[in-house]
Write a protein that holds these residues in place. Structure first.
Motif, PDB file in Angstrom:
ATOM      1  N   ASN B  74       0.789  -1.229   0.000  1.00  0.00           N
ATOM      2  CA  ASN B  74       0.000   0.000   0.000  1.00  0.00           C
ATOM      3  C   ASN B  74       0.823   1.282   0.000  1.00  0.00           C
ATOM      4  O   ASN B  74       0.720   2.094  -0.896  1.00  0.00           O
ATOM      5  N   TYR B  78       1.574   3.524  -3.345  1.00  0.00           N
ATOM      6  CA  TYR B  78       0.869   4.814  -3.307  1.00  0.00           C
ATOM      7  C   TYR B  78       1.844   5.969  -3.570  1.00  0.00           C
ATOM      8  O   TYR B  78       1.519   6.902  -4.307  1.00  0.00           O
ATOM      9  N   THR B 113      -5.691   4.818   0.434  1.00  0.00           N
ATOM     10  CA  THR B 113      -4.817   3.690   0.082  1.00  0.00           C
ATOM     11  C   THR B 113      -5.527   2.371   0.349  1.00  0.00           C
ATOM     12  O   THR B 113      -4.888   1.350   0.546  1.00  0.00           O
ATOM     13  N   ASN B 114      -6.882   2.391   0.354  1.00  0.00           N
ATOM     14  CA  ASN B 114      -7.586   1.162   0.713  1.00  0.00           C
ATOM     15  C   ASN B 114      -7.721   0.149  -0.431  1.00  0.00           C
ATOM     16  O   ASN B 114      -7.933  -1.024  -0.191  1.00  0.00           O
ATOM     17  N   VAL B 117      -3.264  -2.729  -3.996  1.00  0.00           N
ATOM     18  CA  VAL B 117      -2.235  -2.088  -4.808  1.00  0.00           C
ATOM     19  C   VAL B 117      -1.476  -3.164  -5.591  1.00  0.00           C
ATOM     20  O   VAL B 117      -0.976  -4.114  -4.994  1.00  0.00           O
TER      21      VAL B 117
END
Lengths: 222, 222
Positions: B74, B78, B113-114, B117
Motif C-alpha cells: 500500500n 501509493y 490507500t484502501n 495495490v
C-alpha cells in the motif's frame, strides 16, 4: 585472528557485548537493538556483495539461501570464537556459560562448525557489526572492509558450491505442503511429491517438522 | 509531488522501471535484482531511523511491525503513483496494465490507500531506491535524504499510533495455531484462544487463512 578496529565511542562496544541477563542489573543497555540493526545491515551487505560481484544468474532465491547459510548461527558464532571475543561477553547466566564453554571446547578439538552454536555468539557478532557501523560514522564501506576478509570468502564459497536448503530443493522438485499440525508435544507436517507419494515429518516446532518432511521426500527421490 | 533526483547513469533508472515481461524482448535487465536489494536497503534504513530517533521502548518486535506496515504494498505503491511514476514502468502485459489502471482510478477518486495495490508498483519503488543508491556512489545518506520526506512521516506515525497486525495481537493475547491445511482450492487455518474456543480461517493461501483466523478470534474477543 584479530579484528582490526579501535572504537572511538566505547559505549557502542560495551552495549554490543552486554546480554540482557547482565543489563538488568546495571545501567548499560543490552545488545538487543544493535543486534537487530546488525542483522539487517549484514543482509544488505551480503546482497550488495552478490549484486556487485556476480551476474544475473544469481537470482534473489539463490541469494536468500546464501544469506540464510551465512546468517545461521554457525558461521557468525564461529567467527566470534575465532577472534576469542566470546570471552568478552557480559552475561549473568550459568546456562549460557555452560553452552558457550561446551561449544568452545568442541570447536577447539574438532576444528569444525558442526557442534550446535549458542545463539548468543551470533547475536553478539551482529551487534558488533552495528556498533562498528555507528562508531565509524555510518560508513558502509568501513564496516565491509573489516568484515569482508572473513565473510566474503564464505559468501563466495556458497555461490560456487550452493548447499540448497531442503525446503527450497523440495519446492524446486515440485513438492507441495499438504498439512501442518501442532499438538501438545510436537509438530507434524505432511507433504506430497509430484508422483503422488506422501511423506510425514516430525519436529518440536513447525519449521523443524517441515524440514524433516522435505528431507524425507528428497531422500526417497535420491 | 516530485522526486528530486537526476540520474548520472541512466542504465540504473531504465532497469528499475523494466518489468520482466518487457526485458524478455530486449537486452535490458528487469528490476528483479534491484528490487531485492532495495527491499533490504529499505529495511535497514527504517531500522536505523527508529534506532536513532526513538528510545529503548521501541523493541525489535515493534520495529518489525513498523517495517511490515511500511513495506506492505500500500504505502510504497501509493508513493510511486503520487509521483506519477507508474506511467514510466515498461511492461508487456494486459493484465498488469488493467490492474494499475484500476488502482490509479480508484486512488484518484477516493484519495485513499484502501484499494488493493498491484505488487509491481511497490516493486518498482524498491528497485528505484536501489538504483539511486548505486547511482549516488553507494551513499546511504543521499538516498535517505531523498526518501525521508515521504517515508519518515509514515514511520513516525506508525510508532506513535501502532496498528499491530492481527497475527501479532493474536499471539500477544495467548492464541495458538492448531492446524493449517491446504487443499486444491484454498487454505484453512484452525486457531484456539486461551479460553479454549476454536476459530477457523479461510484464504487462497496459508498466510491469508491464518490472518483470517486470527482476525476472527480477535473480533470475538473485542
Amino acid at each position: 585472528m584479530k579484528l582490526n578496529y579501535v572504537f572511538q565511542n566505547k559505549a557502542y562496544l560495551i552495549t554490543a557485548f552486554t546480554h540482557s541477563s547482565k543489563s538488568r542489573r546495571c545501567i548499560v543497555n543490552s545488545y538487543e537493538r544493535l543486534e537487530f540493526l546488525g542483522d539487517a545491515l549484514l543482509d544488505f551487505l551480503v546482497i550488495r556483495h552478490t549484486f556487485l560481484n556476480y551476474d544475473q544468474n544469481i537470482t534473489p532465491g539463490r541469494v536468500t539461501d546464501i544469506k540464510q547459510d551465512l546468517s545461521n548461527n554457525n558461521h557468525l558464532g564461529y567467527i566470534l570464537v575465532s577472534f576469542n571475543l566470546h570471552t568478552k561477553i557480559r552475561y549473568n547466566s550459568n546456562e549460557i556459560s555452560k553452552r558457550i564453554q561446551s561449544y568452545v571446547n568442541n570447536t577447539n578439538i574438532h576444528h569444525s562448525t558442526n557442534s550446535p552454536v549458542p545463539k548468543i555468539l551470533a547475536d553478539v557478532f551482529e551487534a558488533l557489526i552495528a556498533a562498528m557501523f555507528f562508531d565509524a560514522n555510518n560508513s558502509l564501506e568501513f564496516v565491509w572492509k573489516i568484515i569482508e576478509p572473513f565473510l566474503g570468502k564464505i559468501i563466495d564459497r556458497s555461490i560456487v558450491n550452493p548447499s540448497l536448503n531442503p525446503m527450497r530443493r523440495f519446492s524446486d522438485e515440485g513438492g507441495k505442503i499438504i498439512q501442518e499440525f501442532t499438538n501438545e508435544t510436537e509438530s507434524v507436517c505432511l507433504v506430497q511429491m509430484p508422483n503422488g507419494t506422501y511423506y510425514e515429518g516430525h519436529g518440536k516446532n513447525k519449521k523443524l517438522a517441515k524440514s524433516d518432511a522435505c528431507q524425507q521426500a528428497l531422500n526417497h527421490k535420491d
